[in-house]
Design an enzyme around this catalytic site. Structure first.
Site, PDB file in Angstrom:
ATOM      1  N   GLU A 213     -31.544  64.902 -46.262  1.00  0.00           N
ATOM      2  CA  GLU A 213     -31.257  66.006 -45.694  1.00  0.00           C
ATOM      3  C   GLU A 213     -30.653  65.821 -44.407  1.00  0.00           C
ATOM      4  O   GLU A 213     -31.292  65.103 -43.597  1.00  0.00           O
ATOM      5  CB  GLU A 213     -32.504  66.699 -45.493  1.00  0.00           C
ATOM      6  CG  GLU A 213     -33.419  66.840 -46.723  1.00  0.00           C
ATOM      7  CD  GLU A 213     -34.590  68.011 -46.513  1.00  0.00           C
ATOM      8  OE1 GLU A 213     -35.153  68.461 -47.553  1.00  0.00           O
ATOM      9  OE2 GLU A 213     -35.289  67.868 -45.315  1.00  0.00           O
TER      10      GLU A 213
ATOM     11  N   CYS B 283     -31.644  70.905 -37.271  1.00  0.00           N
ATOM     12  CA  CYS B 283     -30.680  70.771 -38.253  1.00  0.00           C
ATOM     13  C   CYS B 283     -30.001  72.154 -38.484  1.00  0.00           C
ATOM     14  O   CYS B 283     -28.802  72.099 -38.855  1.00  0.00           O
ATOM     15  CB  CYS B 283     -31.194  70.135 -39.513  1.00  0.00           C
ATOM     16  SG  CYS B 283     -32.479  70.932 -40.094  1.00  0.00           S
TER      17      CYS B 283
HETATM   18  P1  NAD Z   1     -30.469  59.319 -37.719  1.00  0.00           P
HETATM   19  O1  NAD Z   1     -29.500  59.278 -38.703  1.00  0.00           O
HETATM   20  O2  NAD Z   1     -30.154  58.564 -36.171  1.00  0.00           O
HETATM   21  O3  NAD Z   1     -31.970  58.604 -37.971  1.00  0.00           O
HETATM   22  C1  NAD Z   1     -32.793  59.240 -38.820  1.00  0.00           C
HETATM   23  C2  NAD Z   1     -33.596  57.996 -39.709  1.00  0.00           C
HETATM   24  O4  NAD Z   1     -32.893  56.921 -40.081  1.00  0.00           O
HETATM   25  C3  NAD Z   1     -34.383  57.235 -38.267  1.00  0.00           C
HETATM   26  O5  NAD Z   1     -35.904  57.183 -38.817  1.00  0.00           O
HETATM   27  C4  NAD Z   1     -33.705  56.158 -38.274  1.00  0.00           C
HETATM   28  O6  NAD Z   1     -34.486  54.936 -37.698  1.00  0.00           O
HETATM   29  C5  NAD Z   1     -33.241  55.676 -39.466  1.00  0.00           C
HETATM   30  N1  NAD Z   1     -32.103  54.833 -39.878  1.00  0.00           N
HETATM   31  C6  NAD Z   1     -31.298  54.643 -38.987  1.00  0.00           C
HETATM   32  N2  NAD Z   1     -30.050  53.881 -39.479  1.00  0.00           N
HETATM   33  C7  NAD Z   1     -30.738  53.433 -40.815  1.00  0.00           C
HETATM   34  C8  NAD Z   1     -30.107  52.659 -42.010  1.00  0.00           C
HETATM   35  N3  NAD Z   1     -29.156  51.995 -41.818  1.00  0.00           N
HETATM   36  N4  NAD Z   1     -31.256  52.352 -43.142  1.00  0.00           N
HETATM   37  C9  NAD Z   1     -32.269  53.044 -43.040  1.00  0.00           C
HETATM   38  N5  NAD Z   1     -32.710  54.009 -42.139  1.00  0.00           N
HETATM   39  C10 NAD Z   1     -31.742  54.102 -41.056  1.00  0.00           C
HETATM   40  O7  NAD Z   1     -30.930  60.926 -37.187  1.00  0.00           O
HETATM   41  P2  NAD Z   1     -31.954  61.436 -36.205  1.00  0.00           P
HETATM   42  O8  NAD Z   1     -31.293  61.110 -34.917  1.00  0.00           O
HETATM   43  O9  NAD Z   1     -33.351  61.090 -36.462  1.00  0.00           O
HETATM   44  O10 NAD Z   1     -31.922  63.026 -36.642  1.00  0.00           O
HETATM   45  C11 NAD Z   1     -30.855  63.871 -36.111  1.00  0.00           C
HETATM   46  C12 NAD Z   1     -29.987  64.156 -37.259  1.00  0.00           C
HETATM   47  O11 NAD Z   1     -30.965  64.612 -38.627  1.00  0.00           O
HETATM   48  C13 NAD Z   1     -29.225  65.606 -37.010  1.00  0.00           C
HETATM   49  O12 NAD Z   1     -27.976  65.208 -37.594  1.00  0.00           O
HETATM   50  C14 NAD Z   1     -29.802  66.639 -37.789  1.00  0.00           C
HETATM   51  O13 NAD Z   1     -29.118  67.410 -38.160  1.00  0.00           O
HETATM   52  C15 NAD Z   1     -30.367  65.788 -39.005  1.00  0.00           C
HETATM   53  N6  NAD Z   1     -31.628  66.541 -39.404  1.00  0.00           N
HETATM   54  C16 NAD Z   1     -31.485  67.318 -40.741  1.00  0.00           C
HETATM   55  C17 NAD Z   1     -32.600  67.768 -41.201  1.00  0.00           C
HETATM   56  C18 NAD Z   1     -32.377  68.734 -42.784  1.00  0.00           C
HETATM   57  O14 NAD Z   1     -33.588  69.074 -43.233  1.00  0.00           O
HETATM   58  N7  NAD Z   1     -31.117  68.874 -43.186  1.00  0.00           N
HETATM   59  C19 NAD Z   1     -33.641  67.922 -40.630  1.00  0.00           C
HETATM   60  C20 NAD Z   1     -33.896  67.388 -39.406  1.00  0.00           C
HETATM   61  C21 NAD Z   1     -32.695  66.650 -38.786  1.00  0.00           C
END
Ligand code: NAD
Length: 458
Positions: free
Chosen positions: A230, A264
């Site tokens: 997502e 999001c």
């Molecule tokens: P992010 O991608 O920076 O991090 C998300 C998660 O992934 C965190 O827990 C982080 O620690 C982990 N992570 C980071 N690198 C990783 C790796 N290499 N391997 C495994 N895990 C890793 O995102 P964020 O800043 O937490 O969230 C913001 C983003 O999320 C925005 O783009 C937003 O649109 C999206 N989002 C989407 C939805 C949806 O339902 N489509 C909902 C909420 C947020």
């Protein structure tokens, strides 16, 4: 060590040790060992524990909201709103999971010349739930509740920007009676998320950015496990000339700026029919200028700080480019002085799709608006994106909205509303907004794998 800062003040509010690789390996082993027993635990017992978890959320809502506001800057009223709305999602899962897991008779033997055909549903096994910070209660519950109800064990990694909320979720889960090894929390950031995925989990359920989602998809490629992503969006809305302008402006300003635009499905681009463009801009900007920005703990605050400091630079770059290329800044346009990671709510008129503010996820209190001459131009611009999470049309005419929306390539579409998620509908993105669905019965089945039985009596 994870250093947790309050984004409204910059003050360090907690420090938490992150899990080492060997601790994560041990957590994986425990989750694997516990899974068959958890899957064999009668559904009613699993459901009773989830119901107690739901009740704990309600009981502790005020304290949980304080923690969430302190660690990610969400205004207290919005934090309470998120936590108090989460039980509705849990109720949906409690109502529909048992049915989704039921054995199904596909054909009596009389129909097939002697072979009875049956479908059963089984849990995937151990799943990794790697979560985002912007709505930790919503996006976390969308995954771990149906995962646990269907008999999976869960390795849950809250975002490093919502760790304290993740720890609170962990302790309520266990207080509610979910066994210690059926739901295990891993503390850390990206490195620890990647470490979880080195283990042979049976599914990865990720919420976060496109960039991280892509890395995760690449890291598990070839393993043939369930993967659900997502991701972000660049959600467009088209405002037709036949709307109630005041009402549409109010709704869209809220959809763009709620949670400081860090949703999001926040409205990220607005196309306005040329016949009402100027009047709409006035009404929209008036709404934005009325928002109270500041201390998220204070009553009436609508816009708090940004959770991640580097996002301020991204917004500066988007706004500067728009300004340089002739767009008009009708409100805001810069970061706010003083402690805290604040950006002024910013309205950019006369934007166009060549600008970063109309192409890259802003994920902050900044919005671009563009004038269009008709529905065809609006449709073309709405589809001119790599993302496909949500899209909306504001018009008095339902047929017109449906005609346009049915041609937009996105997982959710809205007529006269925006920034809305329902437990009854699948939450799903297309293209760079992700793959798979949470919520709805489809989002329960995501945690199950079918088995096809061909049964022939001797
Ligand atoms: P992010 O991608 O920076 O991090 C998300 C998660 O992934 C965190 O827990 C982080 O620690 C982990 N992570 C980071 N690198 C990783 C790796 N290499 N391997 C495994 N895990 C890793 O995102 P964020 O800043 O937490 O969230 C913001 C983003 O999320 C925005 O783009 C937003 O649109 C999206 N989002 C989407 C939805 C949806 O339902 N489509 C909902 C909420 C947020």
């Amino acid at each position: 060590m994870l250093i947790i800062r309050n984004p409204a003040t910059g003050a360090v509010i907690a420090q938490k040790p992150v899990d080492t690789a060997s601790q994560i390996a041990d957590k994986y082993r425990r989750a694997r060992k516990a899974q068959p027993t958890w899957a064999q635990t009668p559904y009613q017992i699993r459901a009773a524990a989830i119901l107690r978890f739901r009740d704990l959320l309600i009981k502790n809502a005020d304290d949980l909201a304080q923690t969430l506001s302190a660690e990610m800057g969400k205004p207290l009223s919005q934090a309470k709103g998120e936590i108090r709305a989460t039980p509705q999602r849990i109720d949906f899962f409690l109502k529909h999971t048992e049915e989704a897991m039921k054995e199904e008779l596909a054909a009596e033997s009389g129909l097939t010349g002697g072979t009875r055909e049956v479908i059963t549903q089984e849990p995937l096994g151990v799943i990794a739930n790697i979560s985002a910070w912007n709505y930790p209660y919503f996006v976390g519950n969308n995954v771990f509740i149906p995962a646990l109800l269907t008999g999976n064990t869960v390795l849950y990694k809250p975002s490093e920007f919502a760790t304290l909320s993740g720890i609170a979720i962990d302790s309520m889960m266990h207080e509610a009676g979910i066994p210690a090894d059926a739901f295990i929390t891993v503390i850390g950031g990206g490195a620890e998320g990647a470490e979880i995925l080195k283990h042979p989990v049976n599914g990865v359920f990720f919420t976060g950015s496109y960039g991280t989602g892509k890395k995760i998809a690449e890291s598990v490629a070839g393993r043939m496990i369930r993967i659900q992503l997502e991701l972000g969006g660049k959600d467009p809305v088209y405002v037709c000339e036949d709307v109630d302008i005041e009402k549409a402006a109010e709704s869209l300003a809220e959809g763009a700026f709620y949670n400081a635009g860090q949703s999001c499905c926040a409205v990220e681009r607005i196309y306005v029919n040329e016949k009402i463009y100027d009047t709409f801009l006035d009404a929209f900007t008036k709404n934005v200028k009325s928002y109270k920005c500041g201390d998220p703990m204070q009553d009436g605050t609508f816009i708090g700080p940004l959770t991640r400091a580097p996002q301020l630079d991204i917004l500066d770059r988007q706004v500067q480019e728009a300004r340089d290329k002739g767009a008009r800044i009708l409100a805001g346009g810069k970061r706010m002085l003083g402690p805290g990671q604040y950006y002024e709510p910013t309205v950019i008129a006369d934007a166009n799709n060549s600008l970063a503010v109309m192409r890259e996820e802003s994920f902050g209190p900044v919005i671009g608006l563009q004038k269009v001459k008709d529905d065809e131009e609006a449709l073309r611009l709405m589809n001119d994106t790599d993302y496909g999470l949500t899209a909306g049309v504001y018009t008095a005419n339902e047929d017109r909205a449906k005609r346009i929306l049915s041609q937009v390539d996105s997982g959710s579409v809205y007529w006269n509303c925006c920034d809305r998620v329902s437990p009854r509908l699948p939450w799903t993105g297309r293209r760079n907004s992700g793959m798979g669905s949470t919520l709805s019965v489809i989002g329960i089945r995501a945690f199950l794998q079918p088995r096809a039985w061909h049964l022939r009596a001797p």
